[in-house]
Write a protein that holds these residues in place. Structure first.
Motif: not given
Lengths: 422, 148
Positions: A146-147, A165-167, A172-173, A179-181
């Motif tokens: 999630x982070x 880290x994707x952020x 996106x931020x 990211x969504x579950x």
């Protein structure tokens, strides 16, 4: 009979004024009788026509294939006290081998079929989950937390390392996205290119996961190139989902095949296919023939907002619902389950439950054209999941799972073998 | 005339003293009959009966569990629990019902339901709503403190 008697009587009697009036009277009665007869005949013809029309509809529901069923029980115990559980092999009767993976703190149970190079996600309720997306690459598991951290779990050494880290590599931020579950039950990955990692995204949820942004049309799926670290966004959140107007049936499910993303909706038969290379998308609607009562907009009594959860659950149980779309790499067919609408109470005046919900297996060809439908011998709502096998499909019912706080038992329930056309 | 008036007042007094029964639905009445058949103790005295269902999330569950454990003027509590769920194993005064049966009676609400029985008669019935449990407790205590 009356007609004949009337005629004979008239022939025997001699012509006279009185007789003439009687004759006219009888003629009038006779005409009324004929008209009555004609109208009855007309009504009968209309009835026969409507019956035949219904018969025609029924014929389209008749299956083209032969379906045979096996009931199976596959048990798997996951130890939640450990961080990484590892894989357990399941050997199916048709020699298809599946491997189940479970991860502590994850909301999913993974089923991997190495024979067809496909991975399935099973929704697995765990309040402490933190991973939102996973993918298998060369027997290692990549997990997105999630982070935003992408972590690699090595299958053989149990080692883990954080890749990036994707952020830090995307905006996106700034776009208000995260990211969504995975949605319950859906999400299948097949022949995913080596350096591709797909994950679902959502926009502006609060800490409790409750949606507060009514914005529509934002992307719902991200494609990450692991080499270049470039993220491309696809999909479009429909207005309906944003307003949660169909309550529990507002989910979108995603299926990933090669470079294509296939999104299917819960609340109608809509399927959209997105080519991630060309960015072209094709939307089609394949409704079940059993979908005769349309879904109603979800509502609750505004005077009693405290009853929202129960009202939502009730709407979910009674409404028609399309389960996620699954692909069978062995025969190129797609499958999904449809649950027709249901009345609130049964004939005994007791409430219908999720265990009364009918299930229809829809079979699609490689072009996503509906080719067959069959009413399944089980009744269950939403939680029916499909696993393609060599000659058909297996159904998994996690509701039969028992959970005692530490260990979980999962049960596979039914295999449907789809034979040649009749 | 005086006697008639006295008789009328006695009737009026006895009617006002009668406990207010709750109008249960058809399915709830069936459930209550079955419950009283299963546990004869509930036919006498005052009892709180919780229909304890698992909530959707851990946090909510804690809130509901804390509510179940609260003191309600020391009234005896009975828990109706889903038969299949081992989660409630260590609870006292527990009566098991198949979860499907509870759902058939309309008693599979997310955080549970509560009944108050006085001599086997239902005098209070509410569905638990998280965040509104304080108010619910006040309502329950009001019923429990009512003189028979």
């Amino acid at each position: 009979m009356v007609n004949i008697v009337t005629k004979i009587d008239l022939c025997v009697m001699q012509e006279s004024g009185l007789l003439k009036s009687i004759k006219a009277h009888f003629l009038f009665i006779y005409l009324i009788y004929v008209m009555k007869y004609l109208s009855f005949t007309l009504l009968f013809l209309c009835f026969t026509y409507s019956c035949n029309k219904n018969k025609g509809t029924a014929q389209t529901l008749k299956s083209k294939f032969v379906y045979t069923y096996d009931t199976l029980q596959r048990t798997y115990n996951g130890d939640f006290t450990k961080n990484y559980v590892g894989g357990i092999e399941l050997h199916w009767r048709d020699s298809t081998t599946y491997v189940l993976y479970d991860f502590c703190g994850n909301s999913q149970l993974k089923v991997i079929d190495f024979g067809s190079d496909s991975v399935f996600s099973v929704f697995f309720s765990n309040p402490q989950f933190e991973m939102v997306a996973t993918a298998f690459k060369k027997n290692d598991l990549l997990a997105l937390k999630e982070n935003g951290d992408i972590i690699r779990y090595c299958n053989y050494t149990n080692n883990t390392d954080t890749l990036f880290n994707i952020f830090t590599i995307s905006n996106l931020k700034k776009l208000g996205m995260e990211p969504s579950d995975y949605r319950p039950g859906g999400d299948q990955f097949i022949h995913i290119p080596e350096n591709t990692f797909y994950f679902s995204i959502r926009k502006d949820y609060d800490i409790k996961g409750k949606l507060y942004n009514k914005e529509e049309g934002y992307p719902t799926v991200a494609k990450l190139d692991m080499n270049t670290k470039a993220i491309t966004l696809f999909g479009s959140a429909p207005r309906c989902v944003e307003e949660q107007c169909y309550g529990l049936n507002s989910c979108q499910h995603t299926l990933y095949i090669d470079d294509s993303i296939i999104i299917s909706n819960d609340w109608n038969g809509e399927i959209s296919v997105i080519n991630t290379i060309t960015n072209n998308s094709i939307i089609s609607v394949a409704k079940s023939a059993y979908d005769t009562i349309p879904i109603q907009k979800w509502s609750y009594d505004k005077k009693y907002p405290e009853g929202v959860k129960n009202a939502k659950w009730k709407h979910g149980i009674l409404s028609p619902c399309y389960d996620p779309l699954f692909y069978n790499p062995y025969n190129g067919n797609y499958y999904r389950i449809f649950h027709p609408a249901m009345s609130e109470k049964n004939a005994d005046g007791l409430y219908n439950t999720q265990f009364d919900k009918k299930a229809v297996l829809m079979v699609f060809d490689k072009n996503l054209q509906l080719i067959d439908e069959v009413l399944l011998p089980i009744k269950h709502l939403r939680i029916i999941k499909l696993y393609p096998i060599k000659d058909g499909v297996a159904i998994y019912i996690p509701e039969l799972r028992t959970y005692d706080g530490e260990k979980s038992t999962t049960m596979f329930y039914l295999q449907i073998h789809i034979k040649n056309e009749k | 005339m005086k006697n008639k008036l006295l008789f009328f007042l006695i009737i009026l007094f006895s009617a006002s003293c009668q406990q207010k029964n709750v109008q249960l639905s058809h399915t709830e009445s069936i459930f209550l009959d079955k419950l009283l058949q299963k546990d004869q103790v509930l036919k006498k005295g005052i009892h709180i009966v919780f229909i304890a269902n698992r909530s959707e999330c851990g946090m909510c569950e804690d809130e509901a569990l804390a509510f179940y454990n609260e003191d309600f003027s020391q009234t005896e509590k009975t828990f109706v629990v889903p038969q299949e769920d081992k989660y409630y194993n260590n609870w006292k005064n527990k009566i098991s019902f198949p979860s499907l049966e509870l759902a058939r009676y309309g008693l599979a609400n997310t955080s549970g339901d509560v009944f108050i029985l006085k001599d086997g008669v239902c005098v209070f019935k509410k569905t638990l709503v998280l965040g509104k449990l304080k108010k619910l407790k006040q309502e329950m205590l009001k019923v429990l403190y009512e003189k028979p």
